[in-house]
Every structure is written in structure tokens, then in C-alpha cells.
Motif scaffolding. Structure first.
Motif, short mmCIF file in Angstrom:
data_model
loop_
_atom_site.label_atom_id
_atom_site.label_comp_id
_atom_site.label_asym_id
_atom_site.label_seq_id
_atom_site.Cartn_x
_atom_site.Cartn_y
_atom_site.Cartn_z
N GLU A 16 0.83 -1.21 0.00
CA GLU A 16 0.00 0.00 0.00
C GLU A 16 0.86 1.26 0.00
O GLU A 16 0.62 2.19 -0.77
N THR A 89 -6.05 -10.10 -11.02
CA THR A 89 -7.29 -10.17 -10.26
C THR A 89 -7.35 -11.43 -9.41
O THR A 89 -6.73 -12.44 -9.73
N VAL A 97 -11.60 -8.90 -8.20
CA VAL A 97 -10.99 -7.61 -7.87
C VAL A 97 -9.49 -7.66 -8.13
O VAL A 97 -8.88 -8.73 -8.05
N SER A 98 -8.91 -6.50 -8.41
CA SER A 98 -7.46 -6.46 -8.59
C SER A 98 -6.78 -6.68 -7.25
O SER A 98 -7.36 -6.39 -6.20
N ALA A 100 -4.40 -4.98 -6.08
CA ALA A 100 -4.23 -3.66 -5.47
C ALA A 100 -5.48 -3.25 -4.70
O ALA A 100 -5.38 -2.75 -3.57
N LYS A 101 -6.66 -3.48 -5.26
CA LYS A 101 -7.91 -3.14 -4.56
C LYS A 101 -8.12 -4.05 -3.36
O LYS A 101 -8.61 -3.61 -2.33
N SER A 104 -6.08 -2.74 -0.54
CA SER A 104 -6.73 -1.57 0.06
C SER A 104 -7.91 -1.96 0.94
O SER A 104 -8.11 -1.41 2.02
N LYS A 105 -8.70 -2.93 0.49
CA LYS A 105 -9.87 -3.36 1.26
C LYS A 105 -9.46 -4.04 2.55
O LYS A 105 -10.10 -3.87 3.58
N SER A 108 -8.25 -1.23 4.96
CA SER A 108 -9.31 -0.36 5.44
C SER A 108 -10.33 -1.11 6.31
O SER A 108 -11.20 -0.50 6.91
#
Length: 133
Positions: A16, A89, A97-98, A100-101, A104-105, A108
Motif C-alpha cells: 500500500e 485479479t 478484484v485487482s 491492489a484493490k 486496500s480493502k 481499510s
């Protein structure tokens, strides 16, 4: 949280930060990750693992003897391989989802860590195996 899950979380936090920094000069240390001290023992091992797998590179790594997480990584950046891996993905639940996403998830707290942690660990491991063959 088991040891492998802790390692995956530290890896996700490192990734991240590197995504945020892009290709600019910077310094990374364990405190930048915002994790509790119990994760400190994983920091340098995760950095070394990411470098050994070819996902990141850095100019210098300085580890101080006084503490397990004391020191810094100078100019860490994602390699082209690392950027490619983050664009892949993974399947989480019934969504694609990628990576990278997904990272992030996880960070968070929007997605259950165990499900995504396994997916991230799987994609990292699977991608490494596919590159090696």
C-alpha cells in the motif's frame, strides 16, 4: 491471527505504501505502516521476501541492532513485475478484484481479512510459481 496472516498483513501494508509513493525517492520504516509493535518482527523479513521475489527493489536497507523493527528501507519502489502482480485479479466471494484493490480493502477493514489474506497469499504464491516455470 496466525503468523502467516500477520506476514500477509505486513506485506499488504508495505505494498500500500509503495503504491502511494509511486516511483519517487522515499524512505520506509515499520512505523510508517501504522501497525502494532507485535508486527515489528515481520517488517524486514517481508521486505526481504518482496525483494527476493522480484516485486520490489530499493537502494539500501539499514537495520539497527537495538530493535527488531528499527531501521529503514531507502527508496523502495515496485518493480514492473510488482506492478503487474498488483494488476492481476483475485476472486473474493463472487467478485473479481485487482490485487491492489484487495490490498486496500484489507487495510481499510472493509473486507474480512482471512478471506482476502488467503487470496493475496494465493496470488503472490501462484504468480511467483508461474514466473518461475
Amino acid at each position: 491471527m496466525n503468523v502467516l496472516s500477520k506476514s500477509e498483513l505486513v506485506i499488504a501494508k508495505i505494498l500500500e505504501r509503495l503504491i502511494e509513493n509511486g516511483l519517487r525517492e522515499s524512505e520506509l520504516n515499520f512505523k510508517d505502516l501504522g501497525l502494532p509493535e507485535e508486527f515489528g518482527n515481520f517488517f524486514f523479513q517481508c521486505v526481504d521476501w518482496l525483494r527476493a521475489e522480484g516485486f520490489i527493489r530499493y537502494t539500501n536497507l539499514q537495520r539497527f541492532v537495538d530493535s527488531t523493527a528499527s531501521g529503514y528501507v531507502l527508496n523502495p519502489v515496485l518493480t514492473s513485475l510488482g506492478m503487474h502482480m498488483l494488476g492481476n485479479t483475485v476472486e473474493i466471494g463472487q467478485k473479481s478484484v485487482s490485487v491492489a484493490k484487495a490490498v486496500s480493502k484489507v487495510i481499510s477493514g472493509k473486507v474480512d481479512y482471512n478471506r482476502v489474506g488467503n487470496a493475496i497469499g494465493g496470488i503472490l504464491g501462484g504468480f511467483t510459481k508461474s514466473i518461475g516455470s
